[in-house]
Design a protein around this motif. Structure first.
Motif, PDB file in Angstrom:
ATOM      1  N   VAL A 198       4.173  12.575  -2.876  1.00 26.90           N
ATOM      2  CA  VAL A 198       3.149  11.747  -2.768  1.00 26.90           C
ATOM      3  C   VAL A 198       2.333  12.240  -4.080  1.00 26.90           C
ATOM      4  N   ARG A 199       2.008  11.092  -4.895  1.00 22.20           N
ATOM      5  CA  ARG A 199       1.019  11.259  -6.078  1.00 22.20           C
ATOM      6  C   ARG A 199      -0.368  10.727  -5.560  1.00 22.20           C
ATOM      7  N   THR A 200      -1.285  11.360  -5.824  1.00 26.50           N
ATOM      8  CA  THR A 200      -2.708  10.769  -5.265  1.00 26.50           C
ATOM      9  C   THR A 200      -3.388  10.424  -6.748  1.00 26.50           C
ATOM     10  N   HIS A 201      -4.211   9.428  -6.519  1.00 29.19           N
ATOM     11  CA  HIS A 201      -5.238   8.875  -7.497  1.00 29.19           C
ATOM     12  C   HIS A 201      -6.565   8.905  -6.937  1.00 29.19           C
ATOM     13  N   GLU A 202      -7.230   9.896  -7.147  1.00 27.36           N
ATOM     14  CA  GLU A 202      -8.693  10.169  -6.358  1.00 27.36           C
ATOM     15  C   GLU A 202      -9.523   8.839  -6.698  1.00 27.36           C
ATOM     16  N   LYS A 203      -9.601   8.613  -8.052  1.00 30.10           N
ATOM     17  CA  LYS A 203     -10.751   7.828  -8.648  1.00 30.10           C
ATOM     18  C   LYS A 203     -10.466   6.372  -8.112  1.00 30.10           C
ATOM     19  N   PHE A 204      -9.390   5.961  -7.867  1.00 26.73           N
ATOM     20  CA  PHE A 204      -9.005   4.518  -7.336  1.00 26.73           C
ATOM     21  C   PHE A 204      -8.631   4.726  -6.054  1.00 26.73           C
ATOM     22  N   ALA A 205      -8.713   5.634  -5.152  1.00 26.98           N
ATOM     23  CA  ALA A 205      -8.353   5.892  -3.795  1.00 26.98           C
ATOM     24  C   ALA A 205      -7.020   5.368  -3.492  1.00 26.98           C
ATOM     25  N   THR A 206      -6.237   5.533  -4.290  1.00 29.34           N
ATOM     26  CA  THR A 206      -4.613   5.155  -4.139  1.00 29.34           C
ATOM     27  C   THR A 206      -3.795   6.434  -4.231  1.00 29.34           C
ATOM     28  N   ALA A 207      -2.352   6.047  -3.962  1.00 30.19           N
ATOM     29  CA  ALA A 207      -1.628   6.987  -3.870  1.00 30.19           C
ATOM     30  C   ALA A 207      -0.132   6.302  -4.144  1.00 30.19           C
ATOM     31  N   THR A 208       0.813   7.173  -4.461  1.00 28.33           N
ATOM     32  CA  THR A 208       2.187   6.545  -4.482  1.00 28.33           C
ATOM     33  C   THR A 208       3.104   7.658  -3.907  1.00 28.33           C
ATOM     34  N   VAL A 209       4.023   7.035  -2.840  1.00 26.68           N
ATOM     35  CA  VAL A 209       4.773   7.815  -1.949  1.00 26.68           C
ATOM     36  C   VAL A 209       6.140   7.328  -2.522  1.00 26.68           C
ATOM     37  N   ILE A 210       6.937   8.508  -2.755  1.00 27.95           N
ATOM     38  CA  ILE A 210       8.327   8.493  -3.510  1.00 27.95           C
ATOM     39  C   ILE A 210       9.169   8.973  -2.468  1.00 27.95           C
ATOM     40  N   LEU A 211       9.906   8.068  -1.704  1.00 25.38           N
ATOM     41  CA  LEU A 211      10.653   8.333  -0.796  1.00 25.38           C
ATOM     42  C   LEU A 211      12.079   9.095  -1.167  1.00 25.38           C
ATOM     43  N   ARG A 212      12.834   9.628  -0.615  1.00 25.63           N
ATOM     44  CA  ARG A 212      13.941  10.571  -0.719  1.00 25.63           C
ATOM     45  C   ARG A 212      15.034   9.626  -1.571  1.00 25.63           C
ATOM     46  N   ASP A 213      15.056   8.372  -1.347  1.00 23.05           N
ATOM     47  CA  ASP A 213      16.122   7.464  -2.066  1.00 23.05           C
ATOM     48  C   ASP A 213      15.859   7.164  -3.250  1.00 23.05           C
ATOM     49  N   GLY A 214      14.263   7.377  -3.730  1.00 18.04           N
ATOM     50  CA  GLY A 214      13.872   7.289  -5.008  1.00 18.04           C
ATOM     51  C   GLY A 214      12.819   5.717  -4.825  1.00 18.04           C
ATOM     52  N   MET A 215      12.887   5.277  -3.672  1.00 16.30           N
ATOM     53  CA  MET A 215      12.065   4.181  -3.446  1.00 16.30           C
ATOM     54  C   MET A 215      10.565   4.395  -3.390  1.00 16.30           C
ATOM     55  N   ARG A 216       9.696   3.538  -4.250  1.00 17.82           N
ATOM     56  CA  ARG A 216       8.286   3.975  -4.383  1.00 17.82           C
ATOM     57  C   ARG A 216       7.575   3.112  -3.496  1.00 17.82           C
ATOM     58  N   LEU A 217       6.449   3.502  -2.981  1.00 14.33           N
ATOM     59  CA  LEU A 217       5.599   2.623  -2.220  1.00 14.33           C
ATOM     60  C   LEU A 217       4.108   2.975  -2.652  1.00 14.33           C
ATOM     61  N   ASP A 218       3.465   1.874  -3.146  1.00 13.79           N
ATOM     62  CA  ASP A 218       2.025   2.146  -3.748  1.00 13.79           C
ATOM     63  C   ASP A 218       0.967   1.757  -2.571  1.00 13.79           C
ATOM     64  N   VAL A 219       0.364   2.909  -2.469  1.00 14.99           N
ATOM     65  CA  VAL A 219      -0.656   2.875  -1.168  1.00 14.99           C
ATOM     66  C   VAL A 219      -2.198   2.696  -1.705  1.00 14.99           C
ATOM     67  N   ALA A 220      -3.004   1.795  -1.071  1.00 19.32           N
ATOM     68  CA  ALA A 220      -4.259   1.741  -1.549  1.00 19.32           C
ATOM     69  C   ALA A 220      -5.117   1.592  -0.405  1.00 19.32           C
ATOM     70  N   THR A 221      -6.301   2.014  -0.531  1.00 21.08           N
ATOM     71  CA  THR A 221      -7.530   2.048   0.489  1.00 21.08           C
ATOM     72  C   THR A 221      -7.987   0.642   0.172  1.00 21.08           C
ATOM     73  N   ALA A 222      -8.308  -0.167   1.267  1.00 20.62           N
ATOM     74  CA  ALA A 222      -8.802  -1.497   1.224  1.00 20.62           C
ATOM     75  C   ALA A 222     -10.172  -1.459   0.591  1.00 20.62           C
ATOM     76  N   ARG A 223     -10.187  -1.963  -0.684  1.00 19.81           N
ATOM     77  CA  ARG A 223     -11.110  -1.925  -1.592  1.00 19.81           C
ATOM     78  C   ARG A 223     -11.928  -3.159  -2.175  1.00 19.81           C
ATOM     79  N   LEU A 224     -12.945  -2.953  -2.625  1.00 19.32           N
ATOM     80  CA  LEU A 224     -13.731  -4.105  -3.228  1.00 19.32           C
ATOM     81  C   LEU A 224     -13.841  -3.520  -4.858  1.00 19.32           C
TER      82      LEU A 224
END
Length: 891
Positions: free
Chosen positions: A532-558
């Motif tokens: 997982v790679r986090t981006h504190e400023k934007f309250a987001t993160a990227t999860v990189i699965l073992r098969d290489g697939m990436r999931l972008d995760v965001a906090t519900a934000r305005l």
């Protein structure tokens, strides 16, 4: 492989039972054993063709079937070719049926047989035991099966269990209108003939925008129960209103049926001396011919079919308005002074031709955003909404409901003529009317304020199952389960949802979490053993699965923007506000992933309607001011999806361009959007739109020839598209960047320094800039060289082109003035560049040559003869070297 099937000539009970079985065997394939009834084909084509993936036997490997689930029959002979599966080693047979035991029944490893009127009722019993819920569509289909097999509960085989099953299905949301449309009593041969004559003699009248069918027929004698045929015609043809004028012997009969409140057939029948209810009525007409009666019927319809005009009574008047020259600050004062949220904008009083002509509306939300961006002195005409629906004073309650409830309008201007505003109707006005008269209350009104209606929150889990792979469904469920464990709510949002509804493949999954997105990402990554790679400023993160697939995760934000064209500042918010910050309505939908609501579509902004109408629409009027890169995205989505930017959104784009917001841009962000446009399969359409919106002077101000799209520009870009398409069809498994080819094509009439200026303007990385400059320089030099050499040897083509990248080769094909240049490039790409020397350095050493720079010269000469067809085998290659380079010369 698991397969679910039913008997040949499948009926509704067989189809319903197949779909019901799929809920117990979710991984099984649905396969018809043979043909289906005509009514069933009509139902499949109209109602559920997109919900279930029915396979044909020819698409199934029968030897791979390990479990066969047979419904609504146990007869081996009635499953046609699927009998072949019964001989598969170790196959399991599961049977679900309601027919009595009979010779020829298959034995099953699992047999669930009940003596009821339909197999659908058998499954209902199972679902009730296991507490399995159905969607309204599934309940309707199973109800069709029960109604058909029990003859609408009139067959002697009907049991109390069938009635109980139907009651349960109604509670699950079964639609009896659809059941009635497809299931009805059989007609006699004579009735079928009469029905055919009735259909042939039908005329359709449009009265007050309502289509009314009138059928006339003359018969020699009386026919009993003719009303059944009129009703059957109404159902078959899906008519809202139908009248039958039937002359039987010496008497003339009127039969009327209606299922809409605007037409009361009882009133019509009473004028003919008959009677009845609003939905069903009849009369016996004396003293008139059938033609005279039809004329009188049409006159009566014109008199009585007149929906009540209530807009003039309901509207508020006079209207508080403003003029287009008033500033945003002044409009804000008006909104505050009168405590209103929307302000109509009308023509200035000095316009004598149209003193109160409606031009648009501007809302408090837009005004406040504009003031925040220091645009208070800008006239309201720049940011008012112009694409607004209006109604006349004669509008009916249905007209008002459609706009306010279905289209989610908060205010409707009431106009005289085309534009003269005389009043307004607000959502509050409609609510007050409906609350005082509950009979008019629409079913979905109570969800309409801040929550999406039932229709807007429909469950699309069936569509997800049909469109997504099992692995993706599992992944999405795991995301929802993780969120549930953390007491959070998780959604998949944006383009993934849009493309899911459009049934376009898209595995770019964005997740929004109501809660702490970074905490969620860390927990989910731990469960999946992912990084997982986090981006504190934007309250987001990227999860990189073992098969290489990436999931972008965001906090519900305005997101809010400190100034126009700035990067967004982020605050926590709910999913609704998170969706509202997005670029366009078509990207502002979400799908709930938590277990209890998995697959529930969330649509606050009527986005599904925009998808249906194929339009790109912004969510608020300052969208392009806050982020001008959205202009490029609007164009890209319009062209990629074959949609249309709405007229109002076009106006907002033109306003943003006039404001020169691009001067405050972040270069890489704009280039990123341009790169995406040039990476599309057919970017010429997007470039045309960019030219239409006058974006070329911003993109490449130094390129005078390309400030407009002329015939030469179109020719070059078309050739580039053909070159890229040709290369993709080769399936060479070689990476290349189409956007480089298209960008080089754009600059094909420009000098290298202008391309360099573009790279600097948009802050391209040095590596990309150097590649662009080098390929442009080399390709244009080579193109001039090849223009003078129409008959080059293969080896000459090889040495001329071997230093070019794939993008350079395709650019060369794009600007080639002669067909033979394209031919030579094609020959190089498909054959010549893959030629390798038949011998190598080790072979040369074994022949007695001493390693050194001469090896490269020797092998290059060998390649030339191979390319030119003089050397074909390894032996010939060795002989060539020996003759061309005697050993003693290399020592």
């Amino acid at each position: 492989m698991e397969v679910i099937t039913t008997h040949i000539n499948a009926d509704f009970d067989g189809l319903a039972s197949m779909v019901a079985a799929s809920k117990l065997y979710p991984n099984a394939e649905l396969v018809f054993a043979g043909s289906v009834e005509r009514r069933l084909r009509n139902f499949l084509s109209q109602e559920i063709r997109n919900l279930y993936d029915f396979k044909k036997i020819k698409h199934i490997d029968l030897t791979a079937v390990t479990r066969l689930i047979v419904v609504d029959t146990r007869q081996r002979s009635r499953i046609d070719r699927l009998q072949e599966c019964l001989d598969n080693p170790g196959i399991e047979i599961h049977l679900y049926d309601h027919h009595p035991d009979a010779p020829g029944d298959m034995p099953g490893d699992l047999e669930i047989v009940e003596e009821v009127g339909s197999t659908a009722a058998v499954f209902v019993h199972l679902f009730k035991q296991r507490k399995i819920e159905l969607s309204p569509d599934e309940a309707t289909l199973m109800a069709l099966g029960i109604y058909e097999d029990t003859g609408s509960f009139l067959h002697t085989t009907t049991t109390p269990a069938d009635l109980e099953a139907a009651a349960w299905l109604l509670a699950q949301g079964a639609n009896l209108d659809i059941v009635n449309q497809f299931v009805s009593r059989d007609l006699s041969a004579r009735q079928v003939g009469l029905l055919s004559e009735l259909l042939k003699n039908t005329s359709t009248y449009t009265i007050q925008s309502i289509r009314i069918a009138i059928s006339t027929l003359t018969l020699p004698d009386y026919v009993d129960d003719f009303a059944v045929l009129v009703r059957r015609m109404m159902v078959m043809e899906n008519l809202d209103v139908v009248f039958g004028l039937i002359c039987m012997g010496d008497r003339l009969y009127l039969i009327g049926r209606s299922r809409i409140p605007e037409v009361n057939v009882g009133v019509i029948a009473r004028d003919f001396g008959g009677g009845g209810h609003a939905s069903a009525a009849s009369a016996t007409i004396g003293g008139k011919t059938i033609f005279e009666a039809e004329e009188q019927l049409v006159r009566l319809l014109h008199r009585h079919v007149r929906p009540q005009a209530i807009a003039g009574e309901l509207m508020s008047s006079p209207v508080i308005t403003t003029t287009p020259g008033v500033t945003i600050n002044q409009a804000n004062k008006l909104l505050t002074r009168y405590n209103i949220t929307v302000l109509p904008v009308v023509t200035d009083n000095s316009d004598k031709k149209n003193p109160t002509g409606l031009l648009g509306i501007i809302s408090r939300r837009v005004v406040e955003k504009a003031i925040f961006h220091e645009l208070g002195e800008v006239p309201v005409s720049e940011y008012m909404t112009t694409d607004i629906p209006t109604l006349p004073e004669t509008a009916t309650l249905a007209d008002i409901q459609e706009l306010i409830i279905e289209n989610r309008e908060r205010l409707i201007p009431i106009v005289q003529g085309e534009h003269k505003i005389c009043g307004v109707i607000t959502r509050t006005d409609l609510l007050n009317l409906l609350v005082n008269d509950p009979s008019n209350l629409p079913r979905n009104l109570l969800q309409e304020d801040e929550h999406p209606s039932t229709e807007r929150t429909r469950n699309i889990s069936t569509l997800m199952t049909q469109s997504l792979t099992r692995d993706i469904i599992t992944l999405l469920r795991e995301i929802g389960e993780t969120a549930e464990a953390l007491d959070m709510q998780a959604y998949t949002v944006g383009g993934f949802v849009r493309d899911l509804l459009l049934q376009i493949k898209n595995l770019d999954i964005d997740i929004v979490v109501e809660g702490d997105g970074i905490e969620f990402a860390k927990e989910f990554a731990g469960r999946k053993q992912a990084t997982v790679r986090t981006h504190e400023k934007f309250a987001t993160a990227t999860v990189i699965l073992r098969d290489g697939m990436r999931l972008d995760v965001a906090t519900a934000r305005l997101e809010y923007y400190e100034y126009p064209a700035a990067m967004p500042t982020v605050e926590l918010s709910s999913i609704k506000l998170d969706l509202y910050r997005r670029d366009f309505t078509i990207n502002a939908m979400a799908v709930h992933l938590n277990p209890e609501r998995f697959g529930t579509l969330v649509d606050f902004f009527n986005s599904q309607n925009d998808l249906k109408e194929r339009r790109v629409r912004v969510l608020h009027n300052l969208s392009f001011v806050e982020d001008p890169t959205r202009i490029f995205r609007a164009i890209r989505f319009e062209q990629r999806l074959d949609f249309k930017i709405t007229r109002h959104s076009e106006k907002l784009i033109k306003t943003a361009v006039k404001m020169h917001l691009f001067e405050r841009f972040s270069g890489p962000r704009f280039f990123g959007e341009l790169k995406l446009i040039l990476s599309e399969d057919n970017p010429l359409g997007s470039l045309r739109r960019m030219s239409y919106f006058k974006l070329f002077p911003f993109l490449w101000p130094a390129l005078r020839p390309t400030l407009k799209i002329d015939r030469r520009f179109v020719h070059v870009m078309t050739q580039a598209e053909k070159s890229v398409a040709w290369f993709k069809l080769l399936y060479l498994q070689e990476r290349f960047e189409p956007w480089i080819v298209y960008l080089l094509a754009v600059f094909s009439r420009s000098r290298v320094r202008q391309l360099g200026s573009f790279c600097n303007r948009f802050e391209l990385p040095n590596k990309q800039c150097n590649l662009l400059v080098r390929q442009k320089t080399e390709v244009e030099r080579i193109a001039l060289d090849m223009l003078q050499r129409p008959f080059m040897k293969p080896s000459e083509i090889y040495w001329l082109l071997c230093e070019l990248e794939n993008e350079g080769l395709l650019y060369l094909m794009t600007i080639a003035r002669k067909k033979y240049i394209q031919r030579d490039v094609s020959l190089y790409v498909t054959r010549l560049r893959n030629v390798q020397p038949l011998i190598n350095g080790d072979d040369l050493q074994q022949l007695g040559y001493r390693p050194g720079p001469d090896f490269r010269t020797m092998l290059n000469h060998l390649i030339e003869d191979q390319l030119n067809g003089k050397v074909h085998t390894r032996a010939e290659a060795i002989e060539f070297v020996k003759q061309r380079y005697p050993v003693n010369l290399s020592e």
